[in-house]
Design an enzyme around this catalytic site. Structure first.
Site, short mmCIF file in Angstrom:
data_model
loop_
_atom_site.label_atom_id
_atom_site.label_comp_id
_atom_site.label_asym_id
_atom_site.label_seq_id
_atom_site.Cartn_x
_atom_site.Cartn_y
_atom_site.Cartn_z
CE LYS A 22 -2.39 2.76 3.42
NZ LYS A 22 -1.40 3.39 4.26
CG ASN A 23 2.18 2.91 3.55
OD1 ASN A 23 1.05 3.30 3.27
ND2 ASN A 23 2.56 2.65 4.79
CB CYS A 117 -4.73 6.63 10.33
SG CYS A 117 -5.22 5.17 9.42
NE ARG A 398 -6.99 5.15 4.47
CZ ARG A 398 -6.10 5.30 5.44
NH1 ARG A 398 -6.50 5.34 6.70
NH2 ARG A 398 -4.83 5.43 5.18
N1 EPU Z 1 7.04 14.26 10.92
C1 EPU Z 1 7.30 15.58 11.20
N2 EPU Z 1 7.35 16.46 10.14
C2 EPU Z 1 7.14 16.07 8.85
C3 EPU Z 1 6.87 14.70 8.59
C4 EPU Z 1 6.83 13.81 9.65
O1 EPU Z 1 7.50 15.96 12.33
O2 EPU Z 1 7.21 16.92 7.95
C5 EPU Z 1 7.03 13.28 12.03
C6 EPU Z 1 5.68 12.59 12.21
O3 EPU Z 1 4.82 13.36 13.03
C7 EPU Z 1 6.09 11.26 12.82
C8 EPU Z 1 7.45 10.97 12.19
O4 EPU Z 1 7.93 12.22 11.70
O5 EPU Z 1 6.25 11.40 14.19
C9 EPU Z 1 7.45 9.98 11.05
O6 EPU Z 1 6.48 10.36 10.08
P1 EPU Z 1 6.59 9.95 8.54
O7 EPU Z 1 6.68 11.19 7.75
O8 EPU Z 1 7.65 8.93 8.37
O9 EPU Z 1 5.17 9.30 8.30
P2 EPU Z 1 4.27 9.41 7.02
O10 EPU Z 1 5.10 9.51 5.80
O11 EPU Z 1 3.20 10.44 7.21
C10 EPU Z 1 4.24 6.86 6.52
C11 EPU Z 1 3.18 5.81 6.36
C12 EPU Z 1 2.57 5.48 7.70
C13 EPU Z 1 3.68 5.02 8.65
C14 EPU Z 1 4.79 6.08 8.73
C15 EPU Z 1 5.99 5.64 9.54
C16 EPU Z 1 2.38 6.27 4.14
C17 EPU Z 1 1.28 6.75 3.28
N3 EPU Z 1 2.16 6.31 5.45
O12 EPU Z 1 3.56 8.01 7.04
O13 EPU Z 1 1.68 4.40 7.47
O14 EPU Z 1 3.16 4.81 9.93
O15 EPU Z 1 5.26 6.39 7.40
O16 EPU Z 1 6.55 4.48 9.02
O17 EPU Z 1 3.40 5.82 3.65
C18 EPU Z 1 -0.12 2.98 7.83
O18 EPU Z 1 0.19 2.41 6.77
O19 EPU Z 1 -0.96 2.51 8.65
C19 EPU Z 1 0.53 4.25 8.16
C20 EPU Z 1 0.07 5.10 9.07
#
Ligand code: EPU
Length: 419
Positions: A22-23, A117, A398
């Site tokens: 998915k991701n 989420c 999703r």
């Molecule tokens: N963060 C910041 N600033 C930013 C971006 C992130 O402070 O600009 C923080 C977040 O608040 C968090 C940490 O950095 O504490 C990591 O966030 P990350 O950006 O890695 O998460 P994401 O890209 O929004 C993706 C996955 C999530 C998964 C996380 C961590 C996708 C679409 N989503 O989210 O997946 O938990 O990486 O591995 O790729 C899921 O699939 O259930 C899901 C939530």
């Protein structure tokens, strides 16, 4: 309203084939916007986040042809607007990848504030910082994000925190930029590598994905004209691995990259499960009650936050007291209240939860609070004695294709019922 009704306990047994990630899929689909041509993507999971991503691409002018339910051909030669549909982009998190792709392709884009989420604060400051360092102007406000640039020029970008989304988004924006971009302290998740592999297959020049320094040498154009197959889903594979342990079952998990699952394998062995590694498949079984273990979620290659709730079910049934420290998402323990309704003894406070293992869980009506919480509740319902009813299925749909049929094929007594 739909619900899942599960009658347990059932030790899950048999074979299950893992779908595309998915991701990775939700980043590769927007990445096609960088291509001035046609490409085919295979092994796409048939889930609602993928369907919405395709709808957004169509609204921007892409022509989408489904070859079968897991394969799509996308023609992105006629992208005719830089305003993404606000209602659709606000529906899920990964719509933020439209920003990086469209900045790269058209130098301008407006999207709705990404949804997804509710896992606590989900800032995008690192995405914005990256775009600005490449020369873009970004305005966030009134529920939208607007980004524009005269041109994008490569730069050295140090990520203040390890972020999957920001790493991928900067990679997308830098692909067609002038010169070289370096991302330091980059995320190393398998889906980051998969997006880089996709872009390289289409004509990009990206090196180092999978390490914490990624170098993107800007190219003038991505020609496409190629087929790419999405990497198997690490989190879906881990979900079934933990389902085998929680239900004291025996599963052969096929079509996975076992190296991506090392941190889960290690924890399963620590709690007393057995993992046999066959390279592209894993046999996971557990004949006795799992024992306690402590977990801290971390960026890859650490234990993934997206498997924390599923591991939580195993630990709620373990012999002894376990502690989980969630270091990525502040609100990822909402599922523990639902497990407590089923007889678990979990105390969650802030980023820590203490699991006093119980011998058995009992069926109860429960609510899926987010995608992985939903997966955890299916595992809990299959392990529990009696009937479990799971509500809020839109979260589960999703991210998991045809979840009840796949659990049914390995023995679960599970039905989707309309109320
Ligand atoms: N963060 C910041 N600033 C930013 C971006 C992130 O402070 O600009 C923080 C977040 O608040 C968090 C940490 O950095 O504490 C990591 O966030 P990350 O950006 O890695 O998460 P994401 O890209 O929004 C993706 C996955 C999530 C998964 C996380 C961590 C996708 C679409 N989503 O989210 O997946 O938990 O990486 O591995 O790729 C899921 O699939 O259930 C899901 C939530």
């Amino acid at each position: 309203m739909e619900k899942l009704v599960i009658k347990g306990p059932t030790p899950l047994k048999g074979e299950v084939k893992i779908n595309g990630a998915k991701n990775a899929a939700v980043a590769i689909l927007p990445a096609t916007l960088l291509i001035d041509g046609v490409c085919t993507i295979d092994n796409l999971p048939h889930i609602s986040d993928v369907m919405i991503s395709c709808e957004i691409l169509e609204k921007l002018g892409a022509k989408i042809t489904w070859n079968n339910k897991n394969s799509v051909t996308i023609d992105t030669r006629n992208i005719h607007t830089t305003k993404a549909p606000l209602d659709l982009t606000s529906k899920f998190r990964a719509s933020y990848y439209i920003l990086g792709s469209m900045l790269g392709r058209k130098k301008e884009i407006e999207v709705g504030m990404p949804g997804g989420c509710q896992l606590g604060a989900r800032p995008i400051d690192q995405h914005v910082k990256g775009f600005e360092m490449l020369g873009a102007e970004v305005t966030v406000g009134n529920g939208t994000i607007f980004a524009t640039a005269d041109k994008l020029v490569g730069n050295s970008i140090y990520m203040d925190i390890v972020s999957v989304g920001a790493t991928i988004n900067i990679m997308l924006a830098a692909t067609l930029a002038e010169g070289t971009t370096t991302i330091d302290n980059a995320a190393k998740e398998p889906h980051v590598v998969d997006v880089a592999n996709f872009l390289n297959t289409m004509g990009a020049d990206i090196r180092g994905a999978g390490t914490d320094v990624i170098k993107i040498n800007g190219v003038k154009k991505l020609k496409g004209n190629a087929t790419y197959s999405v990497v198997p889903d690490q989190i879906e594979a881990g979900t079934f691995m933990l389902a085998a342990v929680a239900t004291r079952g025996d599963l052969l998990i096929k079509n996975c990259i076992t190296k991506h699952l090392d941190s889960i394998t290690a924890k399963i062995i620590e709690v007393g499960g057995i993992v046999e590694d066959y390279g592209d498949s894993l046999r996971v079984y557990c004949k006795k009650r799992p024992t306690k273990a402590n977990i801290k979620t971390l960026p890859h290659p650490g234990f993934p936050t997206d498997l924390q709730p599923q591991m939580g079910v195993v630990l709620s049934l373990a012999d002894g007291t376990s502690i989980i420290n969630e270091s990525i998402w502040e609100s990822r323990f909402q599922y523990t209240q639902e497990l407590n309704k089923m007889g678990a003894k979990i105390t969650a406070q802030g980023k820590t939860a203490i699991f006093e293992g119980v011998e058995k869980l009992s069926g109860a009506p429960v609510y899926s609070t987010d995608l992985r919480a939903g997966a955890a509740l299916i595992i809990a319902g299959t392990s529990a004695h009696g009937i479990t009813e799971i509500y809020n299925l839109e979260h589960i749909d999703r991210g998991y294709e045809n979840i009840e049929e796949r659990f049914k094929s390995i023995g679960a007594q599970i039905e989707r019922v309309k109320e």
